[in-house]
Design an enzyme around this catalytic site. Structure first.
Site, PDB file in Angstrom:
ATOM      1  N   HIS A   1       9.220 -21.473 -21.033  1.00 20.44           N
ATOM      2  CA  HIS A   1      10.517 -20.787 -20.986  1.00 20.44           C
ATOM      3  C   HIS A   1      11.622 -21.706 -20.442  1.00 20.44           C
ATOM      4  CE1 HIS A   1       9.115 -16.823 -22.227  1.00 20.44           C
ATOM      5  NE2 HIS A   1       8.013 -17.125 -21.576  1.00 20.44           N
TER       6      HIS A   1
ATOM      7  N   ASP B   1       8.350 -24.942 -30.124  1.00 20.85           N
ATOM      8  CA  ASP B   1       7.217 -24.752 -31.039  1.00 20.85           C
ATOM      9  C   ASP B   1       7.431 -25.501 -32.342  1.00 20.85           C
ATOM     10  OD1 ASP B   1       6.721 -23.048 -29.006  1.00 20.85           O
ATOM     11  OD2 ASP B   1       6.865 -21.196 -30.170  1.00 20.85           O
TER      12      ASP B   1
HETATM   13  C1  GLA Z   1       7.641 -19.100 -27.342  1.00 17.72           C
HETATM   14  C2  GLA Z   1       8.944 -19.636 -27.926  1.00 17.72           C
HETATM   15  C3  GLA Z   1       9.284 -21.016 -27.370  1.00 17.72           C
HETATM   16  C4  GLA Z   1       9.211 -21.050 -25.855  1.00 17.72           C
HETATM   17  C5  GLA Z   1       7.916 -20.408 -25.373  1.00 17.72           C
HETATM   18  C6  GLA Z   1       7.858 -20.287 -23.875  1.00 17.72           C
HETATM   19  O1  GLA Z   1       6.566 -19.871 -27.782  1.00 17.72           O
HETATM   20  O2  GLA Z   1       8.866 -19.713 -29.322  1.00 17.72           O
HETATM   21  O3  GLA Z   1      10.556 -21.434 -27.824  1.00 17.72           O
HETATM   22  O4  GLA Z   1      10.326 -20.425 -25.285  1.00 17.72           O
HETATM   23  O5  GLA Z   1       7.695 -19.123 -25.928  1.00 17.72           O
HETATM   24  O6  GLA Z   1       7.845 -21.522 -23.283  1.00 17.72           O
END
Ligand code: GLA
Length: 385
Positions: free
Chosen positions: A34, A172
């Site tokens: 996050h 991601d």
């Molecule tokens: C999800 C979101 C990412 C990131 C994570 C937490 O995977 O897609 O962008 O914020 O949560 O780190």
């Protein structure tokens, strides 16, 4: 994952012709949760599991014929239909195609069949694997591969924002596109600069334990967390204009505005500010080969995600407690939270016992075994053939 399997379905469900085959992985994240949408650092790596898609232009102006092999579901739609398809998996195809068009790729109609082996709702980014796989395919089929990797990352993120309702950060899609076998990556989400870190921990393994609690319904709590962070950053910004995101803040600046933000927002911002520092501490520790510190930071992250950011659940906290009891070096929730996996840094000599105990204890309490996944760091998006 098997190219021949995907190919056989592509041939069967369309006109018998073959296309090109593309692959993109899911990801793990060692630390930095996050932090991406707060302009901070993340430390992900691509995994050896992902999505494979066979794709071929079908000589129509804008008709997409799509087959989700794992779901045995076929959906046809037009790119010019402003509503787009309803099926959630098909919206990733629709969304990425429109985002690639915005980047100047003259996307026309195409056929696509795809399959994946990233567990869904496990916090391993199965959706980013789809987005980056389809982006890679469209860039190759229609765009002469002119769209840069970074723009494909942004197109994947924009797909989540504009067609799937998730206001995610960049981690991601970045990890899925840029992954490299054997290396983790430290990304500065504010500047986009990143560096590869060879991941060869002497004497340790990285192990995921999937609680099998699916986090798919967690879109609105995820978006709420982001809003909390933005509210706090905006309040600090009033007093300190140089602070644009929580990345630019520190605990002292946060404490200055304690009376101006809700207790809940304060707690959430505390977590994020601490997490940005933890990523850097982990990078330093890795350079020294100090895995004890890496592990300790992972436990601190779990505590913060559970008690301050409040994205854990009973099952994940239970998995974390078992890891601690087994003497595991580091353990924490991975990904957005609300279910999915813990990521564990386990000394080789403790591995067998940990796997045995975590399966037994979890099954005794929740009536189902968690799924243990040994992490293998794989390559990012690519054309297979
Ligand atoms: C999800 C979101 C990412 C990131 C994570 C937490 O995977 O897609 O962008 O914020 O949560 O780190």
């Amino acid at each position: 994952m098997d190219i021949e399997f995907v190919r056989s379905r592509f041939i069967k469900h369309f006109d018998g012709k073959t296309g090109n085959v593309y692959a993109s992985p899911g990801r793990i994240n060692l630390i930095g949760e996050h932090t991406d949408y707060n302009g901070g650092f993340v430390f992900p790596g691509a995994v050896d599991k992902g999505v494979i898609a066979e794709m071929r232009a079908n000589d129509t102006e804008d008709t997409v014929m799509a087959y989700a092999i794992d779901l045995k579901d076929r959906v046809d739609f037009k790119l010019s239909d402003p509503a787009g398809p309803k099926a959630s998996w098909a919206r990733y195809i629709y969304g990425i195609a429109l985002e690639m068009k915005k980047l100047g790729v003259p996307v026309k109609g195409f056929n696509i069949a795809f399959a994946g082996d990233v567990p869904l709702g496990a916090g391993m980014s199965s959706s980013a694997a789809m987005e980056s796989c389809f982006a890679c395919g469209l860039n190759d089929l229609f765009g002469d591969n002119k769209v840069s990797q970074w723009d494909m990352v942004l197109a994947g993120q924009a797909t989540e924002h504009n067609y799937c309702g998730v206001n995610c950060g960049i981690m991601d899609q970045f990890a899925s596109v840029h992954g490299k076998a054997g290396s983790l990556m430290r990304l500065d989400c504010r500047s986009g600069e990143f560096a590869y870190f060879p991941w060869k921990p002497e004497g340790y393994k990285l192990v995921l334990v999937n609680s099998c609690v699916k986090h798919e319904l967690a879109v609105s709590p995820y978006n709420d967390r982001r809003l909390s962070c933005e509210r706090v950053a905006a309040v600090i910004n009033k007093h300190h204009p140089e602070v644009e995101t929580l990345r630019d803040a520190n605990m002292a600046l946060l404490d200055e505005v304690k009376g101006e933000v809700s207790e809940e927002d304060y707690k959430r911002a505390r977590y994020v500010i601490g997490e940005v520092d933890r990523v850097l501490a982990v990078c330093d520790a890795l350079e020294r080969g100090d895995y004890e510190t890496v592990g300790q930071k992972m436990y601190e992250t779990h505590y913060g995600l559970s008690k301050e950011y409040e994205v854990s659940c009973e099952e994940l906290d239970f998995l974390n407690d078992i890891a601690k009891d087994c003497g595991v070096t580091g353990s924490r929730i991975m990904g957005g939270g609300f279910g999915g996996c813990t990521i564990n840094l386990v000394a080789n000599e403790l591995y067998d016992n940990f796997v045995k105990v975590v399966k037994e204890k979890y099954a005794a309490k929740y009536g189902k075994e968690p799924i243990v996944i040994d992490v293998v760091i794989g390559d990012g998006s690519r054309k297979l053939c």
